[in-house]
Write a protein that holds these residues in place. Structure first.
Motif, PDB file in Angstrom:
ATOM      1  N   MET A  64       0.778  -1.121  -0.499  1.00 52.28           N
ATOM      2  CA  MET A  64       0.028   0.818   0.129  1.00 52.28           C
ATOM      3  C   MET A  64       0.965   1.163   0.261  1.00 52.28           C
ATOM      4  N   PRO A  65       0.397   2.121  -1.216  1.00 48.22           N
ATOM      5  CA  PRO A  65       1.314   3.600  -1.348  1.00 48.22           C
ATOM      6  C   PRO A  65       0.905   4.327   0.535  1.00 48.22           C
ATOM      7  N   THR A  66       2.234   4.798   0.667  1.00 42.49           N
ATOM      8  CA  THR A  66       2.068   5.823   2.030  1.00 42.49           C
ATOM      9  C   THR A  66       1.967   7.542   1.334  1.00 42.49           C
ATOM     10  N   LEU A  67       1.665   7.936   2.140  1.00 43.65           N
ATOM     11  CA  LEU A  67       1.066   9.524   1.565  1.00 43.65           C
ATOM     12  C   LEU A  67       2.493   9.981   2.496  1.00 43.65           C
ATOM     13  N   PRO A  68       2.867  11.311   1.397  1.00 46.70           N
ATOM     14  CA  PRO A  68       4.354  11.906   1.824  1.00 46.70           C
ATOM     15  C   PRO A  68       4.325  13.017   2.967  1.00 46.70           C
ATOM     16  N   ILE A  69       5.137  13.218   3.099  1.00 48.93           N
ATOM     17  CA  ILE A  69       5.507  13.672   5.104  1.00 48.93           C
ATOM     18  C   ILE A  69       4.283  15.502   4.785  1.00 48.93           C
ATOM     19  N   PHE A  70       4.714  15.746   3.305  1.00 43.17           N
ATOM     20  CA  PHE A  70       4.264  17.469   4.021  1.00 43.17           C
ATOM     21  C   PHE A  70       2.054  17.007   3.285  1.00 43.17           C
ATOM     22  N   THR A  71       1.643  15.993   2.946  1.00 41.66           N
ATOM     23  CA  THR A  71       0.264  16.243   2.968  1.00 41.66           C
ATOM     24  C   THR A  71       0.316  15.610   3.754  1.00 41.66           C
ATOM     25  N   ILE A  72       0.284  14.407   4.566  1.00 37.12           N
ATOM     26  CA  ILE A  72       0.181  14.293   6.028  1.00 37.12           C
ATOM     27  C   ILE A  72       0.450  15.498   6.240  1.00 37.12           C
ATOM     28  N   ILE A  73       1.283  15.824   6.941  1.00 35.93           N
ATOM     29  CA  ILE A  73       1.196  17.783   7.215  1.00 35.93           C
ATOM     30  C   ILE A  73       0.107  18.830   7.020  1.00 35.93           C
ATOM     31  N   GLY A  74      -0.364  18.604   6.211  1.00 36.52           N
ATOM     32  CA  GLY A  74      -0.890  19.674   5.725  1.00 36.52           C
ATOM     33  C   GLY A  74      -2.606  19.417   5.901  1.00 36.52           C
ATOM     34  N   ILE A  75      -2.578  17.824   5.572  1.00 38.35           N
ATOM     35  CA  ILE A  75      -3.684  16.886   6.045  1.00 38.35           C
ATOM     36  C   ILE A  75      -4.186  17.794   7.890  1.00 38.35           C
ATOM     37  N   ALA A  76      -3.572  17.349   8.427  1.00 37.94           N
ATOM     38  CA  ALA A  76      -3.411  18.272   9.948  1.00 37.94           C
ATOM     39  C   ALA A  76      -3.884  18.866  10.399  1.00 37.94           C
ATOM     40  N   ALA A  77      -2.790  19.911   9.684  1.00 32.06           N
ATOM     41  CA  ALA A  77      -2.885  21.182  10.100  1.00 32.06           C
ATOM     42  C   ALA A  77      -3.789  22.367   9.367  1.00 32.06           C
TER      43      ALA A  77
END
Length: 106
Positions: free
Chosen positions: A1-14
């Motif tokens: 399963m592909p993982t989300l890039p770190i900036f995408t994860i940070i963007g979603i949370a923020a």
């Protein structure tokens, strides 16, 4: 399963947290407050337009009624979830764009 890039994860949370935190402030800025609709505000203009369109009253469940309810009593759990979802999606898009730009820069 592909993982989300770190900036995408940070963007979603923020984006989700920021949207939930800033929505009450934004409602107050346009005139939907705990004390009622502020005279001369954008909210007052919306209320006037809605009342004219509905023969003198603002319909229950209309956008103006829902926004005033949120301004007076805060967001319901369902509204909070909706605001967080939209904020998270917007933040995810921004984070994804940052990831793309970083990859293109290499």
């Amino acid at each position: 399963m592909p993982t989300l890039p770190i900036f995408t994860i940070i963007g979603i949370a923020a984006g989700a947290a920021g949207a939930v935190a800033l929505t009450p402030l934004a409602l107050g800025m346009v005139g939907f407050t705990a004390a009622g609709i502020t005279a001369g505000s954008m909210a007052a203009g919306m209320m006037s337009t809605a009342a004219i369109a509905n023969g003198g009253g603002v319909a229950a469940g209309s956008a103006v009624a829902l926004l005033q309810s949120a301004g007076a009593a805060g967001l319901s759990a369902a509204a909070t979830a909706g605001v967080a979802s939209v904020g998270g999606a917007a933040g995810g898009l921004v984070g994804g764009a940052v990831n793309l730009l970083k990859r293109l820069k290499k």
